[in-house]
Design a protein around this motif. Structure first.
Motif, PDB file in Angstrom:
ATOM      1  N   VAL A   1     -33.928  25.162  21.838  1.00 50.87           N
ATOM      2  CA  VAL A   1     -32.975  25.807  22.736  1.00 50.87           C
ATOM      3  C   VAL A   1     -32.513  24.833  23.817  1.00 50.87           C
ATOM      4  CG1 VAL A   1     -34.798  26.846  24.125  1.00 50.87           C
ATOM      5  CG2 VAL A   1     -32.536  27.845  24.137  1.00 50.87           C
TER       6      VAL A   1
ATOM      7  N   PHE B   1     -25.842  28.183  17.476  1.00 53.33           N
ATOM      8  CA  PHE B   1     -27.164  27.565  17.442  1.00 53.33           C
ATOM      9  C   PHE B   1     -27.918  27.857  18.722  1.00 53.33           C
ATOM     10  CE2 PHE B   1     -25.698  24.596  14.068  1.00 53.33           C
ATOM     11  CZ  PHE B   1     -26.775  24.758  13.228  1.00 53.33           C
ATOM     12  N   PHE B   2     -27.264  27.617  19.862  1.00 57.59           N
ATOM     13  CA  PHE B   2     -27.921  27.800  21.156  1.00 57.59           C
ATOM     14  C   PHE B   2     -28.373  29.243  21.310  1.00 57.59           C
ATOM     15  CE2 PHE B   2     -27.470  28.990  25.665  1.00 57.59           C
ATOM     16  CZ  PHE B   2     -28.545  28.271  26.142  1.00 57.59           C
TER      17      PHE B   2
ATOM     18  N   PHE C   1     -19.737  26.714  16.966  1.00 53.54           N
ATOM     19  CA  PHE C   1     -20.880  26.357  16.133  1.00 53.54           C
ATOM     20  C   PHE C   1     -22.126  26.104  16.991  1.00 53.54           C
ATOM     21  CE2 PHE C   1     -22.610  23.311  12.781  1.00 53.54           C
ATOM     22  CZ  PHE C   1     -22.896  24.327  11.900  1.00 53.54           C
ATOM     23  N   ILE C   2     -21.929  25.333  18.084  1.00 50.57           N
ATOM     24  CA  ILE C   2     -23.041  25.030  18.997  1.00 50.57           C
ATOM     25  C   ILE C   2     -23.466  26.304  19.723  1.00 50.57           C
ATOM     26  CG2 ILE C   2     -23.744  23.626  20.956  1.00 50.57           C
ATOM     27  CD1 ILE C   2     -23.260  21.880  18.699  1.00 50.57           C
TER      28      ILE C   2
ATOM     29  N   PHE D   1     -31.485  30.121  19.086  1.00 51.12           N
ATOM     30  CA  PHE D   1     -32.771  29.618  19.567  1.00 51.12           C
ATOM     31  C   PHE D   1     -33.148  30.263  20.899  1.00 51.12           C
ATOM     32  CE2 PHE D   1     -31.473  25.990  16.786  1.00 51.12           C
ATOM     33  CZ  PHE D   1     -32.384  26.310  15.793  1.00 51.12           C
ATOM     34  N   LEU D   2     -32.140  30.597  21.711  1.00 53.71           N
ATOM     35  CA  LEU D   2     -32.408  31.305  22.964  1.00 53.71           C
ATOM     36  C   LEU D   2     -33.022  32.675  22.674  1.00 53.71           C
ATOM     37  CD1 LEU D   2     -31.961  31.243  26.080  1.00 53.71           C
ATOM     38  CD2 LEU D   2     -29.875  32.517  25.655  1.00 53.71           C
TER      39      LEU D   2
ATOM     40  N   PHE E   1     -30.072  22.251  22.272  1.00 54.84           N
ATOM     41  CA  PHE E   1     -28.722  22.781  22.073  1.00 54.84           C
ATOM     42  C   PHE E   1     -28.034  23.074  23.389  1.00 54.84           C
ATOM     43  CE2 PHE E   1     -30.013  23.147  17.700  1.00 54.84           C
ATOM     44  CZ  PHE E   1     -28.850  22.726  17.083  1.00 54.84           C
TER      45      PHE E   1
ATOM     46  N   PRO F   1     -18.962  19.206  15.489  1.00 53.83           N
ATOM     47  CA  PRO F   1     -20.294  19.619  15.028  1.00 53.83           C
ATOM     48  C   PRO F   1     -20.304  20.047  13.573  1.00 53.83           C
ATOM     49  CG  PRO F   1     -19.658  20.858  16.978  1.00 53.83           C
ATOM     50  CD  PRO F   1     -18.519  19.995  16.638  1.00 53.83           C
TER      51      PRO F   1
ATOM     52  N   LEU G   1     -24.423  21.692  24.354  1.00 58.53           N
ATOM     53  CA  LEU G   1     -23.401  22.559  24.941  1.00 58.53           C
ATOM     54  C   LEU G   1     -22.797  21.892  26.167  1.00 58.53           C
ATOM     55  CD1 LEU G   1     -22.751  25.437  23.894  1.00 58.53           C
ATOM     56  CD2 LEU G   1     -23.975  26.314  25.855  1.00 58.53           C
TER      57      LEU G   1
END
Lengths: 294, 268
Positions: free
Chosen positions: A249, B93-94, B89-90, B97-98, A252, A214, A256
């Motif tokens: 969300v 981000f997650f 990294f992900i 936004f959560l 992503f 990423p 994940l």
């Protein structure tokens, strides 16, 4: 993509979603998964090559070469990897442009660094200003591959260096007593035998490499992180026939899950590979097999 | 303007004290050293807090993964798997936004959308998962004879854990845990590159190094400065953990001490 997608307003939930996920823009997201896989495919062998070079240099008999090899292995470990990613992309780009500048425009008299600018003559630019968009994208991608290879090459060098030292001394001594030269010992004994020792470390490295992909986003490549941010953002009915709120969300969450599945599958494959290789060591002699079975 | 003035203006810039505007032109070496060093405050803040709080959760996770209770075992196992199996990294981000979407329904969660709380929470979970796995491995490697000796002394339950299991676990895990701590500090550089906003340009060391590299188009000065700071930080960490290691092994003869070896790093 599907025919019933022509009029998105009056679709049921499921078919709306199937239409939504197959818009041309979403195809970019799916292509960028391909970009990630391509990066892995290109980086893994290149990094292995760099690592092999680094390990051989670190074992050299000449002090200077040994220092370079050891420096390469150890510097990447004390500094955050992401700093290297950000550094090498600009550094390599400027190095290439500087070299081309020296070759193509020898009569240029002004300095290249003018205050806060880096100025080279027009024909030394990489890629050329006149090049189409796809050349710019490919150049950026190749820079990223090269950067990844340099950083992961240092890790691989560390693993291979350890593996070379793990090859039983008796094997080397036997080869020497048979009258083999250093070069022959290296090619016929050391290199074939080291892989079994290197595999656990290289497997670990592969998992780390997957989890580093990423970071492509930071190198300016339009990868899955880029598209997930782009597509997930709020869309109003004015610009698209599929309006929705802030869905980043969910995008992503998807990424994940994608990475979790990817690492899980890789783990299973590496485990199987290790088992197969351990069986195969029957032919490599009892000494090696006992070391692996431990 | 002398270097001392610059240090006075920008030395604490990353936490909002001193000059409001970042330097726009005439970047001197002193500017770069001061601002990047100022950014290190955030790296140390994230690293130290995540490490200490994560240590507690990691111990619980390790015990949970070794637990006899099916649900506790599965829960700890999945927590560790999710945070170790996906890129940090992900995760950043997650989580960002959560927290953004949670904020609309629960206003008391709004601090989590800023880096000081939100990113710290992610780093806390992440390091807990990685160290939890290390501690779990150490827990499985505790010599049976130690436990039998504890039983023979009539220890049980918590006192057996506190006096025998926990110190032995730490002793076995310490070299690997040292590496984990170093990588955690390196991982803190990701925070401001993963959607968490650097409010009023208060960023970490890499944020400022990147700022200078963008402005001067010359990566050969800010990044080596950053590297120098991090190598220094790494050496301090190794020193501190080495002291703790000596303390953990104090009852053993000198040659039996487990040496801390700097091993291959683990990017998250």
């Amino acid at each position: 993509m599907f025919e019933f997608c022509a009029n998105p307003e009056n679709l049921s939930e499921f078919s709306w979603l199937s239409c939504y996920l197959t818009t041309p823009k979403h195809m970019n997201l799916f292509y960028s998964v391909g970009t990630v896989l391509l990066l892995l495919l290109l980086t893994a062998p290149t990094a292995l090559l760099f690592g092999f070079g680094g390990a051989v240099m670190a074992r050299s008999k000449i002090l200077l070469i040994r220092l370079i090899g050891n420096g390469y292995i150890s510097i990447v470990r004390g500094v955050p990897d992401i700093a290297f990613f950000l550094f090498f992309v600009i550094a390599i780009d400027q190095f290439l442009e500087w070299t081309r500048h020296k070759i193509f425009c020898p009569e240029w008299s002004e300095p290249i660094r003018q205050g806060n600018d880096f100025v080279v003559c027009t024909i030394a630019k990489l890629p050329l200003n006149s090049s189409p968009q796809w050349i710019h994208e490919i150049y950026g991608f190749l820079l990223a591959v090269f950067t990844f290879a340099i950083v992961f090459g240092a890790f691989a060098a560390n693993v291979l260096y350890g593996a070379m030292r793990a090859v039983p001394k008796a094997q080397i001594e036997t080869a020497v007593s048979f009258g083999m030269t250093d070069r022959q010992v290296f090619r016929r004994i050391l290199v074939p035998q080291m892989w079994v020792f290197a595999l656990p470390g290289l497997g670990n490295l592969w998992m780390i490499l997957i989890k580093a992909t990423p970071l492509l986003f930071l190198l300016g490549v339009e990868d899955i992180v880029y598209w997930a941010r782009e597509l997930g953002g709020t869309k109003t009915a004015k610009f698209t026939s599929y309006p929705h709120g802030d869905w980043r969300v969910w995008y992503f969450l998807g990424l994940l899950v994608f990475y979790l599945a990817f690492t899980r599958v890789s783990e299973a494959v590496i485990d199987t590979l290790m088992k197969t290789l351990s069986h195969g060591t029957d032919t490599l002699g009892g000494n090696l097999q006992r070391q692996v079975g431990r | 303007m002398t270097c001392l003035d610059i240090i006075a203006d920008y030395g604490l810039r990353s936490i909002g004290l001193g000059e409001r505007l970042l330097p726009r032109s005439d970047f001197t070496l002193c500017h770069q050293f001061t601002l990047i060093g100022s950014g290190m405050i955030w790296n140390i803040y994230f690293g130290t807090l995540a490490l200490t709080s994560g240590f507690i959760l990691a111990t619980l996770l390790a015990l949970g993964k070794a637990s006899k209770n099916f649900y506790v075992r599965k829960l700890s196992g999945w927590f560790i798997f999710i945070f170790r199996g996906s890129p940090l990294f992900i995760q950043f981000f997650f989580a960002y936004f959560l927290f953004l979407s949670l904020k609309q329904n629960f206003t008391f969660l709004s601090p989590l959308t800023s880096a000081w709380a939100g990113a710290l929470f992610v780093l806390f979970c992440n390091t807990a998962a990685y160290s939890g796995e290390i501690f779990y491995g150490a827990l499985q490697a505790i010599p049976k004879s130690d436990l039998e000796a504890a039983d023979a002394y009539g220890m049980s339950g918590f006192s057996r854990f506190r006096r025998i299991v926990w110190p032995t676990m730490l002793r076995l895990a310490w070299p690997a845990y040292t590496n984990e701590a170093i990588f955690l500090f390196h991982a803190t550089t990701l925070v401001f590159f993963s959607s968490f906003p650097a409010w009023q340009q208060r960023g970490d060391a890499l944020y400022y190094a990147n700022y200078f590299a963008d402005k001067t188009f010359n990566p050969f000065i800010p990044y080596p400065i950053l590297a120098g700071y991090f190598i220094f930080l790494t050496l301090i960490l190794i020193g501190l953990f080495g002291l703790a290691n000596r303390k953990l092994n104090i009852h053993l003869p000198k040659d039996k001490h487990t040496k801390i070896k700097f091993r291959i790093r683990l990017i998250r």
